[in-house]
Design a protein around this motif. Structure first.
Motif, PDB file in Angstrom:
ATOM      1  N   THR A  17     -19.752   4.373  -7.699  1.00 32.38           N
ATOM      2  CA  THR A  17     -18.361   3.930  -7.671  1.00 32.38           C
ATOM      3  C   THR A  17     -17.719   4.135  -9.039  1.00 32.38           C
ATOM      4  O   THR A  17     -18.252   3.703 -10.052  1.00 32.38           O
ATOM      5  N   VAL A  18     -16.578   4.781  -9.022  1.00 33.33           N
ATOM      6  CA  VAL A  18     -15.805   5.043 -10.234  1.00 33.33           C
ATOM      7  C   VAL A  18     -14.787   3.929 -10.453  1.00 33.33           C
ATOM      8  O   VAL A  18     -14.602   3.452 -11.570  1.00 33.33           O
ATOM      9  N   ALA A  19     -14.117   3.504  -9.392  1.00 35.34           N
ATOM     10  CA  ALA A  19     -13.090   2.472  -9.483  1.00 35.34           C
ATOM     11  C   ALA A  19     -12.801   1.949  -8.083  1.00 35.34           C
ATOM     12  O   ALA A  19     -13.151   2.585  -7.085  1.00 35.34           O
ATOM     13  N   SER A  20     -12.143   0.796  -8.031  1.00 35.63           N
ATOM     14  CA  SER A  20     -11.727   0.256  -6.736  1.00 35.63           C
ATOM     15  C   SER A  20     -10.569  -0.702  -6.950  1.00 35.63           C
ATOM     16  O   SER A  20     -10.342  -1.188  -8.056  1.00 35.63           O
ATOM     17  N   ASP A  21      -9.853  -0.948  -5.880  1.00 30.87           N
ATOM     18  CA  ASP A  21      -8.816  -1.973  -5.874  1.00 30.87           C
ATOM     19  C   ASP A  21      -8.787  -2.580  -4.480  1.00 30.87           C
ATOM     20  O   ASP A  21      -9.682  -2.322  -3.672  1.00 30.87           O
ATOM     21  N   ASP A  22      -7.772  -3.365  -4.172  1.00 26.69           N
ATOM     22  CA  ASP A  22      -7.715  -4.024  -2.872  1.00 26.69           C
ATOM     23  C   ASP A  22      -7.556  -3.050  -1.704  1.00 26.69           C
ATOM     24  O   ASP A  22      -7.949  -3.360  -0.586  1.00 26.69           O
ATOM     25  N   ALA A  23      -7.001  -1.866  -1.968  1.00 29.05           N
ATOM     26  CA  ALA A  23      -6.713  -0.915  -0.900  1.00 29.05           C
ATOM     27  C   ALA A  23      -7.760   0.177  -0.733  1.00 29.05           C
ATOM     28  O   ALA A  23      -7.913   0.722   0.362  1.00 29.05           O
ATOM     29  N   ALA A  24      -8.492   0.511  -1.818  1.00 31.30           N
ATOM     30  CA  ALA A  24      -9.329   1.707  -1.759  1.00 31.30           C
ATOM     31  C   ALA A  24     -10.528   1.619  -2.696  1.00 31.30           C
ATOM     32  O   ALA A  24     -10.587   0.771  -3.586  1.00 31.30           O
ATOM     33  N   VAL A  25     -11.444   2.546  -2.481  1.00 26.53           N
ATOM     34  CA  VAL A  25     -12.622   2.704  -3.326  1.00 26.53           C
ATOM     35  C   VAL A  25     -12.707   4.172  -3.723  1.00 26.53           C
ATOM     36  O   VAL A  25     -12.458   5.067  -2.904  1.00 26.53           O
ATOM     37  N   ALA A  26     -13.058   4.438  -4.981  1.00 26.52           N
ATOM     38  CA  ALA A  26     -13.245   5.801  -5.478  1.00 26.52           C
ATOM     39  C   ALA A  26     -14.699   5.949  -5.913  1.00 26.52           C
ATOM     40  O   ALA A  26     -15.207   5.120  -6.665  1.00 26.52           O
TER      41      ALA A  26
END
Length: 130
Positions: A17-26
């Protein structure tokens, strides 16, 4: 539902996982075209860009922030942002996802999107992005 990306989002399948927020995951692509090739996927399952009911707009902030991160941390000179829709277009996981593919001066143009240079270890790339 048997969806690879839903399983990754749920934590049932490991990812880098590089980054995430409430809407998505990268997370880093398991078969990268270039170092840092990252997928941004919505947490909510939608099959593709055409059947997304506005989900693309909700994941856009993470697409932008991760694109910036890839360019800054990996020293890329550009980036390709791609979403395949349908099997004929190359979609193999039927959960909306956006490919972020860092591009480097040494291999310019769309024809060179898949690098011929050796790939770095994905954990090394992930360490650069954290």
């Amino acid at each position: 539902m048997d969806c690879l990306f839903c399983s990754i989002i749920a934590g049932d399948i490991p990812s880098r996982t590089v980054a995430s927020d409430d809407a998505a995951v990268a997370f880093l692509d398991v078969a990268p075209f270039q170092d840092g090739h990252t997928l941004v996927v919505p947490r909510r399952h939608v099959p593709d860009l055409l059947g997304n009911d506005g989900e693309l707009a909700r994941i856009a902030p993470l697409v932008t922030s991760v694109s910036t991160l890839l360019v800054e941390r990996l020293g890329a000179q550009g980036i390709n942002v791609i979403s395949n829709v349908g099997e004929v277009a190359g979609q193999s996981v039927f959960h909306l996802h956006v490919h972020l593919i860092p591009r480097f001066e040494a291999e310019p143009g769309f024809d060179a999107i898949r690098s011929q240079r050796p790939r770095r270890d994905p954990d090394e790339v992930l360490a650069l992005l954290r």
